[in-house]
Scaffold this motif. Structure first.
Motif, PDB file in Angstrom:
ATOM      1  N   LEU A 291       0.708  -0.983  -0.283  1.00  0.00           N
ATOM      2  CA  LEU A 291       0.168   0.399   0.092  1.00  0.00           C
ATOM      3  C   LEU A 291       1.427   1.131  -0.090  1.00  0.00           C
ATOM      4  O   LEU A 291       0.322   1.866  -0.554  1.00  0.00           O
ATOM      5  CB  LEU A 291      -0.955   0.222   1.416  1.00  0.00           C
ATOM      6  N   ASN A 292       1.816   1.207   1.384  1.00  0.00           N
ATOM      7  CA  ASN A 292       2.581   2.727   0.994  1.00  0.00           C
ATOM      8  C   ASN A 292       4.037   2.303   0.260  1.00  0.00           C
ATOM      9  O   ASN A 292       4.213   3.708   0.273  1.00  0.00           O
ATOM     10  CB  ASN A 292       2.728   2.328   2.519  1.00  0.00           C
ATOM     11  N   ASP A 293       4.281   1.524   0.135  1.00  0.00           N
ATOM     12  CA  ASP A 293       5.394   1.319  -0.923  1.00  0.00           C
ATOM     13  C   ASP A 293       5.499   0.871  -2.776  1.00  0.00           C
ATOM     14  O   ASP A 293       5.837   0.847  -2.878  1.00  0.00           O
ATOM     15  CB  ASP A 293       6.426   0.285  -0.276  1.00  0.00           C
ATOM     16  N   ALA A 294       4.176   1.528  -3.276  1.00  0.00           N
ATOM     17  CA  ALA A 294       3.694   1.282  -4.511  1.00  0.00           C
ATOM     18  C   ALA A 294       4.944   1.801  -5.519  1.00  0.00           C
ATOM     19  O   ALA A 294       5.324   1.460  -6.266  1.00  0.00           O
ATOM     20  CB  ALA A 294       2.412   1.041  -4.686  1.00  0.00           C
ATOM     21  N   GLY A 295       5.042   3.229  -5.122  1.00  0.00           N
ATOM     22  CA  GLY A 295       6.368   3.242  -5.728  1.00  0.00           C
ATOM     23  C   GLY A 295       7.415   3.439  -6.038  1.00  0.00           C
ATOM     24  O   GLY A 295       7.924   2.805  -6.898  1.00  0.00           O
ATOM     25  N   ALA A 296       8.285   2.553  -4.717  1.00  0.00           N
ATOM     26  CA  ALA A 296       9.218   2.426  -4.100  1.00  0.00           C
ATOM     27  C   ALA A 296       9.499   1.137  -5.042  1.00  0.00           C
ATOM     28  O   ALA A 296      10.440   0.487  -5.899  1.00  0.00           O
ATOM     29  CB  ALA A 296       9.344   2.106  -3.057  1.00  0.00           C
ATOM     30  N   LEU A 297       8.029   0.215  -4.865  1.00  0.00           N
ATOM     31  CA  LEU A 297       7.777  -1.345  -5.552  1.00  0.00           C
ATOM     32  C   LEU A 297       8.178  -1.312  -6.656  1.00  0.00           C
ATOM     33  O   LEU A 297       8.831  -1.854  -7.634  1.00  0.00           O
ATOM     34  CB  LEU A 297       7.041  -2.210  -5.320  1.00  0.00           C
ATOM     35  N   MET A 298       7.815  -0.207  -7.831  1.00  0.00           N
ATOM     36  CA  MET A 298       7.200  -0.293  -8.856  1.00  0.00           C
ATOM     37  C   MET A 298       9.250   0.129  -9.549  1.00  0.00           C
ATOM     38  O   MET A 298       9.476  -0.664 -10.756  1.00  0.00           O
ATOM     39  CB  MET A 298       6.185   0.806  -9.633  1.00  0.00           C
ATOM     40  N   GLN A 299       9.353   1.055  -9.170  1.00  0.00           N
ATOM     41  CA  GLN A 299      10.715   0.956  -8.798  1.00  0.00           C
ATOM     42  C   GLN A 299      11.714   0.592  -9.279  1.00  0.00           C
ATOM     43  O   GLN A 299      13.135   0.630 -10.262  1.00  0.00           O
ATOM     44  CB  GLN A 299      11.335   3.069  -8.549  1.00  0.00           C
ATOM     45  N   SER A 300      12.066  -0.537  -8.813  1.00  0.00           N
ATOM     46  CA  SER A 300      13.129  -1.195  -8.179  1.00  0.00           C
ATOM     47  C   SER A 300      12.782  -2.383  -8.615  1.00  0.00           C
ATOM     48  O   SER A 300      11.667  -2.659 -10.206  1.00  0.00           O
ATOM     49  CB  SER A 300      12.744  -1.584  -7.084  1.00  0.00           C
ATOM     50  N   GLN A 301      14.165  -2.769 -10.055  1.00  0.00           N
ATOM     51  CA  GLN A 301      13.861  -4.368 -10.289  1.00  0.00           C
ATOM     52  C   GLN A 301      13.637  -5.398 -10.214  1.00  0.00           C
ATOM     53  O   GLN A 301      12.654  -5.539 -10.927  1.00  0.00           O
ATOM     54  CB  GLN A 301      15.645  -4.970 -11.078  1.00  0.00           C
ATOM     55  N   VAL A 302      12.783  -5.601  -8.734  1.00  0.00           N
ATOM     56  CA  VAL A 302      11.926  -6.361  -8.027  1.00  0.00           C
ATOM     57  C   VAL A 302      11.242  -5.964  -6.497  1.00  0.00           C
ATOM     58  O   VAL A 302      11.991  -5.458  -6.264  1.00  0.00           O
ATOM     59  CB  VAL A 302      13.394  -8.031  -8.103  1.00  0.00           C
ATOM     60  N   GLY A 303       9.950  -5.734  -7.033  1.00  0.00           N
ATOM     61  CA  GLY A 303       9.541  -5.668  -5.899  1.00  0.00           C
ATOM     62  C   GLY A 303       8.535  -6.380  -5.448  1.00  0.00           C
ATOM     63  O   GLY A 303       7.854  -7.019  -6.029  1.00  0.00           O
ATOM     64  N   ILE A 304       8.805  -6.336  -4.590  1.00  0.00           N
ATOM     65  CA  ILE A 304       8.278  -7.968  -3.470  1.00  0.00           C
ATOM     66  C   ILE A 304       7.126  -7.235  -2.605  1.00  0.00           C
ATOM     67  O   ILE A 304       7.862  -6.664  -1.070  1.00  0.00           O
ATOM     68  CB  ILE A 304       9.210  -8.916  -2.692  1.00  0.00           C
ATOM     69  N   ALA A 305       5.977  -7.109  -2.323  1.00  0.00           N
ATOM     70  CA  ALA A 305       4.646  -7.138  -1.224  1.00  0.00           C
ATOM     71  C   ALA A 305       4.489  -8.210  -0.711  1.00  0.00           C
ATOM     72  O   ALA A 305       4.412  -8.484  -0.909  1.00  0.00           O
ATOM     73  CB  ALA A 305       3.284  -6.438  -2.139  1.00  0.00           C
ATOM     74  N   VAL A 306       5.043  -7.608   1.206  1.00  0.00           N
ATOM     75  CA  VAL A 306       3.896  -8.035   1.647  1.00  0.00           C
ATOM     76  C   VAL A 306       3.578  -8.487   2.529  1.00  0.00           C
ATOM     77  O   VAL A 306       2.375  -7.214   2.614  1.00  0.00           O
ATOM     78  CB  VAL A 306       5.300  -7.920   3.022  1.00  0.00           C
ATOM     79  N   SER A 307       2.923  -9.931   2.462  1.00  0.00           N
ATOM     80  CA  SER A 307       1.108  -9.760   3.153  1.00  0.00           C
ATOM     81  C   SER A 307       0.886 -10.519   4.293  1.00  0.00           C
ATOM     82  O   SER A 307       1.812 -11.332   3.957  1.00  0.00           O
ATOM     83  CB  SER A 307       0.391 -11.085   1.466  1.00  0.00           C
TER      84      SER A 307
END
Length: 805
Positions: A696-712
């Motif tokens: 939720l809060n890190d969507a921009g950073a997740l997209m910018q990185s080469q690999v973005g992993i969201a913790v659920s």
């Protein structure tokens, strides 16, 4: 005496014979008005390059028919069963097209928008023979879309009996029949050839040799024209598109073997090689059947079998509980909070729905929905919590399809085919070796030309080259899923293998919110005020909001009135609850809301304002996830740089230095934009960055990185910005996941080298005449199966060695 020969003319569009040349445009002849109309349609829209992919690629067209066969598609109830999403300007639908057969089909189907401007986009899936169409319902109806497909020869296969199709085991009777015919004929030809073998070609009984030879010829005909037809059809299609596919050398070997055998039998010069010829076909067919069965057993169909770590809150008998989306059923009542994704088509029962369909349509303007409105899967609620009743089963395949749709996100880690670039030259190199073999034995022993060339054409196995990467990454996808990490596609693993920098978020990522303690300090609150606190925090899906809501007992039996709910990512909440203006969030958020009553803030606190009065604050004691310290140590041990970015203050700095290591850079009070900018700065230094954070809060950073992993943590927070979803309990395995991805690349390289060595050894034996065509026919599928078994076994062993199950 004069004789006339009638020359048949083929239809320019579909290739059928034309009875006359009355239907034509310039020098182009058509068999019917339908094909002519389709040609005119393509010509008017500058799509005649369709005919450049293949000669006569079209299907028998329907033409300008006037039919009521599709009138049922005007019915609103029927449309609901077929449509996956619909708004005022966009409708999504997927059709099954069994007629799809070549690259021309793909080209035409993906250019439908040029034929009718009402079609926004069409995307074909050749393997599944499906087309995904997005159209504007104000310009073209669902019925007209289907009529257009039928008009150009691709009438969809529509079934309304069951809107949820499940994969069932397929049984190809024709393949079994072909194997049976080839096996029967091969066995009898072998039996009739025994006298020839045992007598060294000198059968004493007069006429017996000739009889056996002609019986063998008769038995070989069904094998040649029926059992082997698939090889010839496949090879011919490849040649028509100027491509030498895997079946081209096999078809040539069969033709050479049969031609030589028929020549010897008919001329009386020998008994031929029909035992080898039929044996080639039988063993190739049987080998491919077994090969396909092996592939099926290693199938990595993520839509139905892989772990998808998303949960949803279900209400049953007034009790709210969280269940995996895979267990969601039709008729369930679910609660969707701010920024949570709607996992299945559902009817709005209560609350103010403000649905953002940007994940589905690309349009980020929220749609306001009233009670009783159908809300489509993939939408995201923006605002206070809503209650829905599920009307359809969860389709993980549809969610995954949207997740991989490059229309809605950047181009990183897009799905691709894992085929080694050298493999495309394999068949050409094989024919070069075959020609060289002919030249060699022509100068030494012409009797060995046929068996040697046949063995060369058959023994080489491009399958192992083509499939080694596919099955390695496919099995790894399954293992990742088993360890509760769901990847968007296999390309993410390739990118993970090159990661040298990891950036961690703190709250909800390395902290374990379920066991965190929370204490309220400040003005005592009345029961009415506590209910208001619980009401506003229950609207949010943020980990700290959930923690506060869970800490407040009671209040579930009273439904408060909530107005003007707003959530600012990473900062706080505001709303009017039962006519009480409330603000809940960080000290900085209070200042932004013009509540400058906080002069200092030295802890992890969530402040509460009610009626413009600072009531107090909630203090959260962070509980870090088990294994985080070991994970951080292993990452640094493997020379992977580690950073931590937190939106909180630096109260936890000493604890974090103990857990992560004193050398790890820590940055606090970071906004979502600052996190994104920090990752961009690392990338400018040629760092390959993996970001592990809150979806939720890190969507921009997740997209910018080469690999973005969201913790659920069993939440329905889902963002298309991420490349993977990781269950919170397995954050400790991050170092093992990265190491496992790196090992996958090594396995693929090793299997490729092994495949090359097999082909070199096999070809060397074949060129020297030490390998019979029949043995070569057995070795080819065996080698392919062996490679698949090897790479899947190695990837499984590697997972065990890395500590994964």
């Amino acid at each position: 005496m004069e004789t006339t020969t009638q020359i048949t003319t083929q239809c320019y569009h579909c290739g059928d014979n034309c009875s006359d040349e009355s239907i034509h445009i310039a020098d182009k002849i058509f068999c019917c008005e339908g094909c002519k109309q389709v040609y005119l349609l393509l010509s008017e829209n500058d799509l005649c390059v369709y005919y450049d992919f293949d000669k006569n690629p079209g299907l028998k067209a329907k033409g300008k028919f006037v039919s009521e066969r599709f009138a049922y598609l005007d019915d609103a109830e029927i449309q609901k069963k077929l449509v996956q999403f619909s708004s005022g300007h966009q409708t999504n639908v997927t059709f099954s097209l069994p007629q799809m057969h070549c690259s021309s089909c793909v080209y035409l189907l993906e250019n439908l928008y040029r034929i009718n401007p009402g079609i926004i986009k069409s995307q074909s899936n050749f393997q599944r023979k499906e087309v995904f169409i997005v159209f504007d319902p104000q310009q073209i109806s669902l019925r007209k879309v289907v009529e257009l497909l039928a008009f150009i020869g691709y009438e969809p296969s529509i079934s309304l009996k069951d809107t949820v199709t499940k994969k069932t085991a397929t049984f190809n009777r024709q393949r079994i029949y072909r194997i049976g015919v080839a096996g029967f004929c091969f066995a009898n030809i072998m039996m009739l050839s025994f006298p020839e073998y045992f007598s060294s070609g000198n059968i004493e009984q007069a006429g017996l040799k000739t009889t056996f030879s002609w019986l063998n010829l008769a038995l070989s005909l069904p094998v040649l024209f029926y059992s082997a037809s698939g090889f010839f059809v496949s090879a011919w299609k490849g040649l028509r598109q100027r491509f030498l596919n895997i079946d081209a050398p096999i078809a040539l070997a069969i033709v050479v073997t049969y031609a030589r055998s028929y020549y010897e039998i008919i001329s009386g010069h020998g008994a031929g090689y029909l035992d080898s010829g039929t044996g080639i076909v039988f063993f190739m067919l049987a080998g491919r059947w077994f090969q396909d069965k092996t592939y099926e057993s290693f199938s990595f169909d993520r839509d139905y079998r892989s772990y998808f770590p998303l949960g949803v809150s279900v209400i049953s008998n007034g009790i709210e509980k969280n269940i995996p989306v895979t267990q969601l059923q039709k008729g369930n009542r679910i609660i969707i909070r701010n920024e949570e994704m709607i996992p299945a088509d559902a009817i709005l029962m209560s609350g103010n729905a403000n649905v953002d369909y940007s994940f589905v349509s690309g349009e980020n303007v929220p749609v306001q929905c009233s009670q009783g409105t159908l809300i489509y899967a993939g939408g995201k609620q923006v605002g206070s919590a809503i209650e829905l009743e599920v009307t359809g089963d969860v389709s993980q395949s549809y969610i995954t399809q949207l997740w991989n749709n490059d229309v809605f996100h950047n181009k990183k880690n897009t799905e691709k085919s894992f085929i080694h670039p050298w493999s495309r030259y394999f068949t050409l190199a094989l024919f070069t070796v075959a020609i060289s073999t002919v030249g060699y034995w022509w100068m030494h022993d012409t009797s060995k030309i046929l068996p040697a060339v046949s063995s060369v054409l058959i023994v080489a196995c491009p399958c192992s080259l083509l499939l080694s990467a596919t099955f390695t990454y496919g099995n790894m996808l399954r293992i990742f899923g088993r360890n509760k990490m769901y990847l968007k596609n296999a390309s993410v693993m390739e990118t993970m293998a090159s990661i040298n920098t990891v950036v961690l978020d703190k709250t909800g990522t390395i902290t374990q919110n379920q066991t965190s303690g929370i204490v309220y300090e400040g003005t005592p609150l009345t029961p009415r005020e506590w209910r208001a606190v619980k009401a506003i925090t229950k609207q949010s899906s943020h980990p700290l909001s959930k923690l506060i809501a869970a800490s407040v007992s009671g209040g579930d039996d009273v439904q408060p009135t909530i107005k003007d709910f707003t959530e600012v990512a990473g900062k706080g909440l505001s709303a009017t609850v039962n006519d009480i203006p409330m603000v809940l969030g960080s000290a900085g958020f209070m200042r932004e809301c013009n509540h400058d009553v906080i002069t200092y803030d030295t802890g992890t606190h969530i402040h509460l304002m009610m009626n413009n009065v600072h009531m107090g604050r909630f203090t959260v004691s962070n509980q870090y996830r088990d294994g985080v310290a070991q994970m951080a140590h292993e990452l640094q041990k493997n020379k992977i740089a580690l950073f931590l970015l937190s939106g909180d203050n630096n109260t936890e700095q000493k604890n974090l230095q103990k857990i992560l290591g004193a050398s790890v850079p820590l940055q606090f009070n970071q906004s979502p934009q600052q996190k994104l900018d920090f990752i961009r700065s690392l990338q400018h230094k040629n760092k390959n960055v993996l970001m592990l954070g809150d979806g939720l809060n890190d969507a921009g950073a997740l997209m910018q990185s080469q690999v973005g992993i969201a913790v659920s943590d069993n939440a329905a927070q889902f963002t298309p910005a991420c490349d993977a979803i990781l269950d919170g309990g397995n954050v400790k395995l991050l170092d093992k996941f990265i190491a496992y991805a790196k090992s996958g690349k090594t396995i693929v390289t090793a299997s490729f080298i092994l495949s090359i060595l097999y082909n070199i050894v096999g070809l060397s034996f074949a060129v020297q005449g030490l390998l019979s065509p029949m043995v070569a026919a057995i070795l080819m599928p065996v080698s392919s199966i062996s490679i698949v078994l090897l790479v899947t076994t190695l990837s499984s062993i590697s997972a065990r060695m890395k500590g994964l199950r």
